[in-house]
Motif scaffolding. Structure first.
Motif, PDB file in Angstrom:
ATOM      1  N   THR A  42      56.531  24.070  63.153  1.00 34.74           N
ATOM      2  CA  THR A  42      55.622  24.758  63.907  1.00 34.74           C
ATOM      3  C   THR A  42      54.063  24.744  63.595  1.00 34.74           C
ATOM      4  O   THR A  42      53.325  24.860  64.495  1.00 34.74           O
ATOM      5  N   GLY A  43      53.963  24.185  62.225  1.00 37.69           N
ATOM      6  CA  GLY A  43      52.627  24.506  61.830  1.00 37.69           C
ATOM      7  C   GLY A  43      52.311  25.788  61.155  1.00 37.69           C
ATOM      8  O   GLY A  43      51.212  26.027  60.514  1.00 37.69           O
ATOM      9  N   ASP A  44      53.508  26.719  60.904  1.00 42.78           N
ATOM     10  CA  ASP A  44      53.267  27.663  60.354  1.00 42.78           C
ATOM     11  C   ASP A  44      53.040  27.354  58.856  1.00 42.78           C
ATOM     12  O   ASP A  44      52.168  28.128  57.941  1.00 42.78           O
ATOM     13  N   TYR A  45      53.639  26.459  58.380  1.00 43.75           N
ATOM     14  CA  TYR A  45      53.396  25.776  57.102  1.00 43.75           C
ATOM     15  C   TYR A  45      52.774  24.373  57.011  1.00 43.75           C
ATOM     16  O   TYR A  45      53.128  23.605  58.100  1.00 43.75           O
ATOM     17  N   ILE A  46      51.704  24.310  56.555  1.00 39.83           N
ATOM     18  CA  ILE A  46      51.059  23.002  56.389  1.00 39.83           C
ATOM     19  C   ILE A  46      51.382  22.512  54.923  1.00 39.83           C
ATOM     20  O   ILE A  46      50.944  23.174  54.245  1.00 39.83           O
ATOM     21  N   ALA A  47      51.829  21.239  54.648  1.00 40.09           N
ATOM     22  CA  ALA A  47      51.984  20.958  53.245  1.00 40.09           C
ATOM     23  C   ALA A  47      51.331  19.937  52.965  1.00 40.09           C
ATOM     24  O   ALA A  47      50.747  19.203  53.588  1.00 40.09           O
ATOM     25  N   THR A  48      51.093  19.637  51.459  1.00 31.11           N
ATOM     26  CA  THR A  48      50.467  18.513  50.734  1.00 31.11           C
ATOM     27  C   THR A  48      51.372  18.222  49.677  1.00 31.11           C
ATOM     28  O   THR A  48      52.524  18.915  49.261  1.00 31.11           O
ATOM     29  N   CYS A  49      51.102  17.084  48.868  1.00 34.88           N
ATOM     30  CA  CYS A  49      51.728  16.633  47.879  1.00 34.88           C
ATOM     31  C   CYS A  49      50.790  16.684  46.833  1.00 34.88           C
ATOM     32  O   CYS A  49      49.798  15.889  46.697  1.00 34.88           O
ATOM     33  N   ALA A  50      51.130  17.211  45.571  1.00 32.65           N
ATOM     34  CA  ALA A  50      50.150  17.265  44.457  1.00 32.65           C
ATOM     35  C   ALA A  50      50.762  16.562  43.107  1.00 32.65           C
ATOM     36  O   ALA A  50      51.634  17.130  42.374  1.00 32.65           O
ATOM     37  N   VAL A  51      50.277  15.331  42.944  1.00 37.54           N
ATOM     38  CA  VAL A  51      50.856  14.610  41.853  1.00 37.54           C
ATOM     39  C   VAL A  51      49.488  14.120  40.817  1.00 37.54           C
ATOM     40  O   VAL A  51      49.552  14.272  39.728  1.00 37.54           O
ATOM     41  N   THR A  52      48.511  13.857  41.679  1.00 41.36           N
ATOM     42  CA  THR A  52      47.226  13.225  40.988  1.00 41.36           C
ATOM     43  C   THR A  52      46.715  14.278  39.941  1.00 41.36           C
ATOM     44  O   THR A  52      46.509  15.325  40.683  1.00 41.36           O
ATOM     45  N   GLU A  53      46.064  13.805  38.761  1.00 41.80           N
ATOM     46  CA  GLU A  53      45.419  14.705  37.860  1.00 41.80           C
ATOM     47  C   GLU A  53      44.331  13.792  37.429  1.00 41.80           C
ATOM     48  O   GLU A  53      43.993  12.613  37.739  1.00 41.80           O
ATOM     49  N   ALA A  54      43.386  14.337  36.782  1.00 38.58           N
ATOM     50  CA  ALA A  54      42.157  13.886  35.959  1.00 38.58           C
ATOM     51  C   ALA A  54      42.602  12.639  35.356  1.00 38.58           C
ATOM     52  O   ALA A  54      41.973  11.543  35.103  1.00 38.58           O
ATOM     53  N   SER A  55      43.729  12.789  34.820  1.00 41.48           N
ATOM     54  CA  SER A  55      44.313  11.785  34.005  1.00 41.48           C
ATOM     55  C   SER A  55      44.652  10.443  34.792  1.00 41.48           C
ATOM     56  O   SER A  55      44.993   9.460  33.884  1.00 41.48           O
ATOM     57  N   GLY A  56      44.733  10.417  36.129  1.00 37.11           N
ATOM     58  CA  GLY A  56      44.968   9.186  36.805  1.00 37.11           C
ATOM     59  C   GLY A  56      46.123   9.171  37.737  1.00 37.11           C
ATOM     60  O   GLY A  56      47.110   9.535  37.227  1.00 37.11           O
ATOM     61  N   GLY A  57      45.752   9.048  38.977  1.00 37.55           N
ATOM     62  CA  GLY A  57      46.906   8.833  39.914  1.00 37.55           C
ATOM     63  C   GLY A  57      47.604   7.736  39.562  1.00 37.55           C
ATOM     64  O   GLY A  57      48.919   7.752  39.868  1.00 37.55           O
ATOM     65  N   SER A  58      47.182   6.719  39.136  1.00 36.76           N
ATOM     66  CA  SER A  58      47.999   5.585  38.941  1.00 36.76           C
ATOM     67  C   SER A  58      48.748   5.591  37.575  1.00 36.76           C
ATOM     68  O   SER A  58      49.529   4.554  37.344  1.00 36.76           O
ATOM     69  N   ASP A  59      48.465   6.473  36.884  1.00 35.42           N
ATOM     70  CA  ASP A  59      49.260   6.590  35.576  1.00 35.42           C
ATOM     71  C   ASP A  59      49.975   7.965  35.666  1.00 35.42           C
ATOM     72  O   ASP A  59      49.563   9.063  34.895  1.00 35.42           O
ATOM     73  N   PRO A  60      50.900   8.497  36.488  1.00 35.81           N
ATOM     74  CA  PRO A  60      51.296   9.809  36.619  1.00 35.81           C
ATOM     75  C   PRO A  60      51.914  10.570  35.390  1.00 35.81           C
ATOM     76  O   PRO A  60      51.937  11.640  35.350  1.00 35.81           O
ATOM     77  N   THR A  61      52.632   9.676  34.690  1.00 38.49           N
ATOM     78  CA  THR A  61      53.217  10.265  33.497  1.00 38.49           C
ATOM     79  C   THR A  61      52.337  10.845  32.579  1.00 38.49           C
ATOM     80  O   THR A  61      52.858  11.245  31.401  1.00 38.49           O
ATOM     81  N   SER A  62      51.073  10.627  32.552  1.00 42.86           N
ATOM     82  CA  SER A  62      50.242  11.051  31.513  1.00 42.86           C
ATOM     83  C   SER A  62      49.694  12.403  32.072  1.00 42.86           C
ATOM     84  O   SER A  62      48.656  12.797  31.386  1.00 42.86           O
ATOM     85  N   MET A  63      50.290  12.896  33.075  1.00 41.01           N
ATOM     86  CA  MET A  63      49.864  14.229  33.770  1.00 41.01           C
ATOM     87  C   MET A  63      49.951  15.483  32.689  1.00 41.01           C
ATOM     88  O   MET A  63      50.857  15.388  31.485  1.00 41.01           O
ATOM     89  N   SER A  64      49.020  16.590  32.597  1.00 43.47           N
ATOM     90  CA  SER A  64      49.223  17.608  31.466  1.00 43.47           C
ATOM     91  C   SER A  64      49.533  18.700  32.289  1.00 43.47           C
ATOM     92  O   SER A  64      49.537  19.957  31.776  1.00 43.47           O
ATOM     93  N   THR A  65      49.708  18.808  33.520  1.00 36.06           N
ATOM     94  CA  THR A  65      50.301  19.878  34.157  1.00 36.06           C
ATOM     95  C   THR A  65      51.651  20.410  33.688  1.00 36.06           C
ATOM     96  O   THR A  65      52.474  19.304  33.697  1.00 36.06           O
ATOM     97  N   VAL A  66      52.146  21.657  33.109  1.00 33.79           N
ATOM     98  CA  VAL A  66      53.253  21.743  32.527  1.00 33.79           C
ATOM     99  C   VAL A  66      54.139  22.746  33.188  1.00 33.79           C
ATOM    100  O   VAL A  66      53.443  23.792  34.038  1.00 33.79           O
ATOM    101  N   ALA A  67      55.504  22.899  33.247  1.00 35.03           N
ATOM    102  CA  ALA A  67      55.868  24.147  33.909  1.00 35.03           C
ATOM    103  C   ALA A  67      57.056  24.293  32.566  1.00 35.03           C
ATOM    104  O   ALA A  67      57.867  23.811  32.056  1.00 35.03           O
TER     105      ALA A  67
END
Lengths: 337, 262, 413
Positions: C144-169
């Motif tokens: 319906t559009g009540d939720y609009i979604a996006t995808c958050a993978v890329t960081e300053a460390s580089g989208g082409s090098d995703p395993t270098s990301m520093s976001t932690v859970a």
């Protein structure tokens, strides 16, 4: 003897212009066919209207004057026309104006009589076998078509206003002297389910000032104008040369001009002394609305545009450059008388 | 109010938005009509929209079309818009029919189903433009009719309120079903197709009837059954000899002012 | 003669040339046609675009504001839910259908087309790997559009090098706490939900997990906005996760499946979505170039009659044909559930080729239009700027080359 019937419309005691055209044309056809012309008059309280037909050479008037015919009720009007054919015999042809009423009533009458109906004719003629040639614009407006009803009678047609050449010569063409028309009056007949259509309210429309039809000069624009700003340029030019503004269907569909500015088969017929066609391709649907011997000029970016075959002067150019230059030059010239 | 059974007559026509490319090839004098896609006649879309609105709350909207087999995609579009079923009346014998011959075929298709309360058509088709089929269907079915309705609503179980406009007067009418109504563009804004409609259309049927299925008399349909015939097409050659002008904008402007006495 | 004057020349025997194709004897052939249903979907998207989107482009270019009501309208038209299964209210029509819709929209606004593609990218991981609970919670709103979604993978460390990301859970009780910053996220502000990938283990080996978060959760917020050269009307910028608490049940797939989650979405949809946007730009460039060439007069005739212009238009034409073939085939392969190893090189091929073709096509349109090609009133310069936005999204051309090379070297064709 062939009978030519013309359905006559009137409004507030005035003969509709198309009905006059059809009565003049009907006279010519009747004379060519050595036949007779009849006027069909259906309505309420219309007896006094007969005098409006004086001077038109009509052989018979078939009149039905009844409160049942107070407003156009498709079932009642159709039934009464059919009744006229039952009482007076089927005519060779019945001509209607291509008005709201005519375009509704004519095909219904034709269906009742299992005969053919040609809609929105812009011309009429006869062939060697005395068939009515019904000329209509065809195939997307690029050509004319000739419609014929060879085997069925009556031949039924609706004719667009302003298309027939009804100059004074035509009335002169009828040298036959006939006396006053014979009046035949009938009672109205009522079909079943009359109550299926009830009039609740009728509101007269405000009379619109007619700017286009009598205009001496016209500046008309089409699809090639390209946008609202361009349309304003056109309006400026029209104002500067004291012309009315006209439009083709594409320009109206795009929303640059109002529907009542449309010139052509689905719009108005004009007879200007000067016509400018700007950004108009020139297909028949539009050109058929421009009558008379005035001067025609076309401006178009497409050198192959058909309009160049129907004008006196043609210019292949972008109007967005030419019109400003023209406006400029008009401003600078010294005013002439 | 009781649910209504509504029939809508639909004609596939060349797309109006692309039809200024319709040309006569001057060399061979043939009409070049290839490649212009067929769409639902715009006014028929208004008719369909009116039907879908009026049926809201039960009822059935059936679409009828006399057309070649390729019109199936056009009919699928009507189902995606919200019609419940469609009937394609298709046979070589129907080709070349004038408005009366066409009305006869449509009537045969309509009469094969259970009776309808209301039959809606666009006032005229984009390519034919005669506005005749609606009244002729009504006459053949023995029903009352009203043409060029621009306002329409349900008044009660049996009646509709309709408004029409002629050259001088606007009339408000109360009409009783069953009847035939033809509609103007100003009646409504036809809905756009949604993907939900496209998916729903998968479960709806398009039934194809040929001349034998309809039991029509071949002498009454198609080219042979048409009281009117087109005898020829012609380009009126005008007696105008056009004078083409060239030059800069300034030169042309001066020429125009001078030659035309502006 | 009673009318019209002038001679009458009969046009006898009007022949209406038929376009019916002859049947080929014996056996089926490869089919390059869209199905009637696909044609209908394309038509629905085209009419939506011409009526609702086209009038808004000028405003989007001027204000750079996202047309939130158009997302609602796309919901009503069913476009938002094109890849949502029917039990959650979607139409589940597949990648090729989604591609046709985005192509039509992008022909006029690749900003809005890309918005639709990213919304789909945001919810596709749920469709592919989400739990029943997550699907029931979020997918109906995605339709319906009540939720609009996006995808958050890329960081300053580089989208082409995703395993270098520093976001932690970090797990705390039955919640996970996410900290980090994602950047270059499309619809960072417009979207109120996203699929985010965070690192959940460093030792002995790095482990990544996909979480589905929405803006009712504390600590998930829009960060700084980027000022881009194109895609005006489509937000782009940072997403900040500051002690963002997410229930364990919002893990997508399972703990440790983060990279698979991300690249399931990007590899099986996101790249196709960007290809569709590119197709739209090529088509839009072709339409603009053809219209201009037919109208512009030089030397007393339209420039469309000059060979130099014709050759440029021919090039845009062939870029459109070839890009469409490659992109539609890739979408078809996805819809056939082709395994990743087979699929990857074709999807990469479509993204690379369509993007480069879009850049070239837009440039050609600008060239054809001369001075008018670089002024804001005409669409060519917008196509040029938007085409260049596609390059970096969903994997750069360099990454696409690596995928194709690996596939070819492993014997794929």
């Amino acid at each position: 003897m062939k009978q030519i019937w013309v359905y006559v419309e009137q409004h507030e005691g005035q003969l509709a212009p198309i009905s006059k055209e059809l009565l003049l044309m009907g006279r010519v056809l009747a004379d060519r066919l050595h036949g007779q012309l009849a006027a069909l008059l259906l309505g309420d309280n219309i007896a006094g209207f007969i005098s409006a037909l004086a001077g038109l050479k009509i052989d018979n008037i078939y009149m039905i004057d009844s409160s049942a015919l107070g407003f156009y009720h498709p079932l009642i009007f159709t039934e009464n026309i059919i009744n006229l054919t039952n009482q007076f015999g089927q005519p060779d042809m019945i001509l209607f104006g291509a008005t709201y009423l005519g375009r509704d009533l004519a095909p219904a009458v034709a269906a009742r009589l299992a005969t053919g109906c040609a809609a929105d004719c812009c011309g009429l003629d006869l062939d060697e076998d005395e068939n009515l040639l019904q000329i209509v614009p065809g195939l997307g407006g690029t050509v004319y078509g000739t419609i014929v009803t060879p085997h069925c009678r009556p031949q039924v047609a609706t004719i667009k206003p302003g298309m027939l050449d009804t100059s004074e010569d035509l009335t002169e063409a009828s040298a036959l002297a006939i006396g006053a028309p014979q009046l035949h009056q009938l009672e109205a007949v009522l079909p079943d389910r009359v109550e299926a259509i009830k009039l609740i309210e009728a509101r007269p429309k405000p009379i619109k000032e007619e700017k286009l039809e009598g205009a001496r000069r016209i500046v008309a624009g089409g699809a090639g104008i390209g946008g609202k700003e361009g349309w304003t340029l056109l309006e400026n030019l029209a104002e500067q040369i004291e012309a009315a503004v006209g439009a083709t269907r594409p320009a109206i569909d795009e929303g640059w001009a109002d529907h009542d500015l449309m010139i052509g088969q689905s719009g108005k017929t004009v007879k200007p002394e000067l016509y400018f066609g700007i950004g108009i391709s020139g297909d028949m649907m539009h050109m058929v609305g421009i009558k008379g011997k005035g001067v025609r000029v076309a401006i178009n970016t497409d050198p192959k545009a058909p309009i160049f075959q129907h004008v006196d002067y043609g210019i292949v150019a972008d109007y967005q450059e030419l019109v400003p230059a023209l406006l400029d030059a008009l401003q600078k010239r010294s005013p002439n008388s | 109010m009781r649910p209504l059974r509504i029939a809508v007559c639909v004609k596939p026509v060349p797309d109006p938005k692309q039809s200024n490319t319709l040309k006569i090839d001057p060399a061979t004098k043939t009409l070049v009509r290839t490649g212009i896609p067929l769409v639902i006649n715009p006014l028929d879309k208004n008719a369909l929209e009116a039907a879908i609105k009026l049926k809201a709350g039960g009822g059935t909207v059936s679409v009828f079309s006399m057309a070649p087999p390729t019109a199936e995609s056009t009919l699928t579009e009507t189902l995606a818009m919200g019609a419940d079923e469609a009937f394609l009346l298709s046979d070589r014998a129907f080709a070349g029919g004038d408005t009366l011959a066409t009305a006869r075929v449509l009537v045969a298709g309509i009469q094969k189903q259970d009776p309808y309360d209301l039959i809606l058509c666009g006032a005229e088709s984009f390519d034919g433009g005669t506005a005749q089929v609606g009244p002729q269907i009504a006459v053949l079915l023995g029903l009352p009719w009203v043409t060029r309705v621009f306002q329409l609503s349900r008044s009660n179980d049996e009646q509709l309120a309709a408004a029409i406009e002629d050259e001088h007067v606007i009339r408000e009418l109360l009409v009783e079903m069953p009847l035939v109504i033809t509609v103007e563009a100003s009646l409504n804004q036809p809905r756009r197709i949604s993907l939900m409609g496209v998916v729903a259309a998968r479960k709806k049927t398009i039934t194809v009837y040929n001349a034998a299925d309809l039991g029509v008399d071949p002498a009454e349909v198609g080219l042979g059954g048409s009281p009117t015939q087109t005898w020829d097409y012609f380009s009126p050659s005008s007696d105008k000899k056009v004078e083409m002008w060239q030059g800069s904008s300034q030169e042309l402007a001066r020429e125009l002012i001078q030659k035309l006495g502006l | 003669m009673l009318f019209l004057g002038g001679r009458r020349e009969a046009v006898s025997d009007i022949q209406i040339r038929s376009s019916k194709r002859p049947e080929i004897e014996g056996g089926e052939s490869m089919n390059f046609e869209l199905t009637p249903e696909q044609e209908l979907i394309k038509k629905a998207a085209r009419e939506f675009t011409d009526e609702l989107v086209a009038p808004r482009v000028e405003q989007m270019e001027a204000t750079h504001e996202s047309p939130k009501d158009l997302y609602k309208a796309m919901g009503e038209a069913g476009f938002l839910g094109v890849m949502v299964p029917e039990e959650y209210g979607g139409s589940n029509l597949g990648s090729l259908a989604a591609m046709l819709i985005i192509e039509e929209i992008s022909r006029v606004s690749s900003a809005l087309g890309t918005g639709l593609q990213v919304h789909i990218l945001g919810y596709v991981p749920l469709v592919q790997m989400g739990s029943e609970e997550l699907k029931r919670k979020y997918l109906p709103g995605m339709v319906t559009g009540d939720y609009i979604a996006t995808c958050a993978v890329t960081e300053a460390s580089g989208g082409s090098d995703p395993t270098s990301m520093s976001t932690v859970a970090v797990k705390q009780g039955d919640e996970w706490v996410i900290n980090g910053r994602k950047c270059f996220i499309t619809m960072n502000d417009t979207a109120n939900a996203c699929c985010v990938v965070a690192k959940t283990k460093d030792e002995p080996k790095k482990e990544f997990t996909g979480f589905f978060v929405d803006k009712t959760m504390d600590g998930y917020r829009t960060g700084r906005m980027e000022h881009k050269i194109g895609f005006h009307g489509l937000d782009n910028g940072d997403l900040a996760f500051v002690n963002c608490r997410v229930p364990e049940s919002n893990i997508i797939g399972a703990q440790g499946k983060g990279i698979a989650v991300a690249f399931g979405g990007i590899g099986r949809w996101g790249r196709l979505g960007m290809s569709s946007a590119a197709l739209g730009v090529i088509k839009g460039s072709l339409d603009a170039a053809v219209k201009f060439a037919n109208e512009r007069i030089l030397y007393g005739k339209p420039i469309a009659e000059l060979q130099a212009i014709q050759f440029k238009i021919a090039e845009i034409f062939y870029l459109l044909q070839t890009s469409r073939l490659v992109a539609y085939k890739a979408a078809w392969l996805v819809d056939q559930n082709t395994p990743d190893a087979e699929l990857g090189p074709h999807v990469a091929c479509s993204k690379l080729f369509a993007t480069q073709s879009a850049i070239r096509a837009a440039n050609l349109a600008v060239e054809i239009m001369g001075g008018y090609g670089v002024v804001a009133e005409y669409s060519a310069e917008r196509f040029m700027r938007d085409a260049n936005m596609i390059w970096a999204a969903a994997g750069t051309a360099d990454i696409m080359n690596i995928i194709m090379a690996r596939g070819a070297l492993a014997g794929k064709e």
